[in-house]
Design a protein around this motif. Structure first.
Motif, short mmCIF file in Angstrom:
data_model
loop_
_atom_site.label_atom_id
_atom_site.label_comp_id
_atom_site.label_asym_id
_atom_site.label_seq_id
_atom_site.Cartn_x
_atom_site.Cartn_y
_atom_site.Cartn_z
N LEU B 165 0.81 -1.07 0.03
CA LEU B 165 -0.07 -0.17 0.02
C LEU B 165 1.07 1.35 0.01
CD1 LEU B 165 -3.12 0.34 1.93
CD2 LEU B 165 -1.61 2.34 2.09
N PHE B 166 0.73 2.22 -1.13
CA PHE B 166 1.44 3.52 -1.04
C PHE B 166 0.81 4.50 0.02
CE2 PHE B 166 3.61 1.75 -4.11
CZ PHE B 166 3.58 1.99 -5.62
N GLY B 167 1.61 5.05 0.69
CA GLY B 167 1.08 6.10 1.57
C GLY B 167 0.52 5.58 2.93
N SER B 168 -0.53 6.20 3.32
CA SER B 168 -1.23 5.80 4.41
C SER B 168 -2.69 5.16 4.29
CB SER B 168 -1.47 7.22 5.37
OG SER B 168 -0.50 7.81 5.70
N GLY B 169 -2.94 4.31 4.89
CA GLY B 169 -4.08 3.50 4.73
C GLY B 169 -4.06 2.20 5.50
N TYR B 170 -5.35 1.46 5.01
CA TYR B 170 -5.86 0.28 5.86
C TYR B 170 -6.01 -0.89 4.84
CZ TYR B 170 -6.95 3.33 9.69
OH TYR B 170 -7.14 4.23 10.63
N VAL B 171 -5.78 -2.14 5.49
CA VAL B 171 -6.14 -3.33 4.63
C VAL B 171 -7.40 -3.93 5.28
CG1 VAL B 171 -5.31 -5.38 3.55
CG2 VAL B 171 -3.94 -3.38 3.40
N TRP B 172 -8.21 -4.24 4.54
CA TRP B 172 -9.51 -4.75 5.14
C TRP B 172 -9.98 -6.35 4.86
CZ3 TRP B 172 -12.00 -1.35 8.53
CH2 TRP B 172 -11.56 -0.16 8.27
N LEU B 173 -10.66 -7.12 5.52
CA LEU B 173 -11.36 -8.24 4.96
C LEU B 173 -12.90 -7.96 5.68
CD1 LEU B 173 -11.40 -11.13 3.93
CD2 LEU B 173 -11.31 -11.74 6.40
N SER B 174 -13.50 -8.02 4.60
CA SER B 174 -15.00 -7.34 4.73
C SER B 174 -16.12 -8.31 3.99
CB SER B 174 -15.54 -6.20 3.96
OG SER B 174 -14.46 -5.23 4.51
N ARG B 175 -17.20 -8.35 4.52
CA ARG B 175 -18.44 -9.06 3.70
C ARG B 175 -19.24 -7.97 3.03
NH1 ARG B 175 -19.17 -14.29 5.28
NH2 ARG B 175 -18.77 -14.73 7.32
N GLN B 176 -19.38 -8.47 1.74
CA GLN B 176 -20.27 -7.69 0.75
C GLN B 176 -21.60 -7.51 1.50
OE1 GLN B 176 -19.75 -9.71 -2.88
NE2 GLN B 176 -17.71 -8.79 -3.17
N SER B 177 -22.53 -6.58 0.94
CA SER B 177 -23.66 -6.43 1.63
C SER B 177 -24.55 -7.61 1.68
CB SER B 177 -24.79 -5.27 0.91
OG SER B 177 -23.75 -4.42 0.41
#
Lengths: 228, 258
Positions: B165-177
């Motif tokens: 990931l470039f710069g600042s941020g997050y990585v996520w594991l999510s469920r779709q709606s």
């Protein structure tokens, strides 16, 4: 000075102009630092300077070289997909190298105070006063979300000075058209070990080491190029 | 002991275990006049040796606290400005799900600060000390295997995203709606820049890593890969399953609100 010499690589091959030429591409290298790692204390600690230069800037240089090699191959093979997919890495690492190269020259152990001459005149013309300019660049830079840089730039179209910001390692000139004169790095790695989350303190202190001679040189060069 | 008494004791134990201490993200689904800095489910040294005390402390009392203060101030300004605007009197979840409906003069400030408040609450909520790199359990574990083939394939992909990931941020594991009342929606890995959140994309995050430099610089300096390794060792899969279950309840509520 001594430390930075270790990072200069001898340039054995001339630059090539044509694609597919057998002469290897010139590799980017870390520029020499004009002062020791501890020279900017107490504003920026030796620990930060060493990491910032030997790790962060060096990584941008290495990854820029790797990306350019991949790009040269992709271009040679007519692989447009790969060429395009390498562009974020090129911008990120190329921008990182450009930005940090400017930054080291913008700072000096004997810096601080205020500019004089034509640069001061231009600042007063375009911002009202040096205080106004300082306030604007500081506030704008502090307010950057995430990683980025605050810039004083020169607009070659109208000859005016402008304060602006760029995200991540986006380089000023390709992104905005402004010629970079003075940059303030507010990626957390630029200040965290010393200032932690208090970015405003770092931005306040950095004014004490601004190399106005260098900023003036850049301004003079940009103005001359505009006249041509 | 009488069988009914045994049952009552067991039921009360179960409810204590399942409700437990309040997770840091509890309350983002309700409207409040002002939101508090969420309490951490552990002491500042509770994530040692993986994440050092100094980092947890400044991350919580410096960064997360600043997002809390700035968020509350921006919400107050917005509410005072327009007494009829109902979005300004909705939950933080609702606000994040409807960023485009925030008046433009408040939008960036709220996107950054509500995002910062909620993202950090979720980050703290997925971790606890002494997890020892356990493999996942429960529904999330099964669904990870279904989508990614295996836990190690998932971990490799997630790690690669976090490292690059470039710069600042997050990585996520999510469920779709959720579209079905019975089937669990599929899992996806996404990334976000700055304080953006997949909640704004209609996703339900169940696991997150913060890769802003402030999350690891004091201990690891430029070596983000080491932070990622440390973080895996702290992921609390029970807490991840609880978060997954919490979203399922939210989906029911969201449908009720509409």
């Amino acid at each position: 000075m001594l430390a930075s010499r270790l990072f200069t690589v001898a340039r054995a091959f001339p630059k090539h102009a044509a694609l597919g030429c057998l002469v290897p591409r010139l590799k980017h290298t870390l520029p020499d630092l004009c002062y020791d790692f501890n020279a900017l204390e107490p504003v920026i600690s030796a620990e930060i300077m060493k990491l910032h230069y030997t790790k962060h800037h060096a990584t941008y240089v290495n990854n820029l070289n790797i990306t350019e090699d991949k790009m040269a191959d992709a271009l040679k093979n007519g692989d447009i997909n790969t060429t395009i997919s390498l562009q974020p890495a090129l911008k990120f690492n190329g921008g990182g190298h450009l930005n940090h190269t400017i930054f080291w020259t913008n700072l000096s152990p004997s810096g601080g105070g205020e500019p004089t001459g034509d640069l001061m005149t231009a600042i007063r013309d375009d911002f009202g006063s040096f205080e106004n300019f300082k306030k604007e660049l500081s506030a704008t830079t502090i307010a950057i979300q995430g990683s980025g840089w605050g810039w004083l730039g020169f607009n070659p179209v109208n000859g005016m000075l402008k304060v602006t910001t760029c995200a991540n390692q986006d380089p000023l000139e390709p992104t905005t058209g402004l010629v970079p004169l003075l940059g303030i790095d507010v990626w957390e790695h630029a200040y965290y070990l010393q200032y932690k989350n208090v970015r405003p303190d770092y931005v306040k202190e950095i004014w004490n080491i601004i190399n106005w001679e260098n900023v003036t040189e850049r301004f003079a060069k940009a103005r001359m190029e505009k006249l041509q | 002991m009488h069988p009914v008494c045994i049952l009552l004791v067991l039921l009360s134990c179960f409810s204590v275990v399942s409700s437990g201490t309040s997770a840091p993200y509890h309350g983002i689904e309700k409207y409040a006049e002002e939101y508090p800095l969420p309490k951490l489910p552990y002491d500042y040294d509770g994530l040692e040796p993986q994440i050092d005390r100094a980092t947890v402390k400044v991350h919580h009392t410096g960064h997360h606290a600043a997002y809390t203060t700035n968020m509350n101030a921006a919400l107050k300004e917005w509410k005072n400005d327009d007494t009829s605007d109902s979005l300004s009197r909705s939950s933080l979840l609702r606000i994040l799900q409807n960023l485009q409906d925030i008046p433009v003069q408040y939008r960036t400030k709220l996107r950054n600060n509500v995002g910062g408040y909620v993202n950090h609450a979720l980050y703290w909520g997925c971790l606890s000390g002494n997890q020892g790199n356990r493999t996942p359990t429960g529904t999330v574990a099964a669904d990870i295997n279904t989508v990614f083939g295996s836990f190690s394939a998932f971990r490799e992909k997630f790690t690669a995203e976090a490292a690059s990931l470039f710069g600042s941020g997050y990585v996520w594991l999510s469920r779709q709606s959720s579209t079905s009342a019975t089937a669990k929606p599929p899992l996806v890995i996404t990334t976000s820049q700055n304080q953006d959140t997949p909640i704004s994309e209609g996703l339900r995050p169940v696991l997150v890593i913060d890769v802003w430099e402030h999350a690891y610089y004091l201990k690891h300096q430029n070596l983000r890969a080491k932070h990622i390794g440390d973080w895996w060792a702290l992921v609390d899969w029970e807490a991840v399953n609880v978060l997954d279950g919490w979203w399922a309840k939210m989906d029911v509520k969201v449908h009720e609100d509409l």
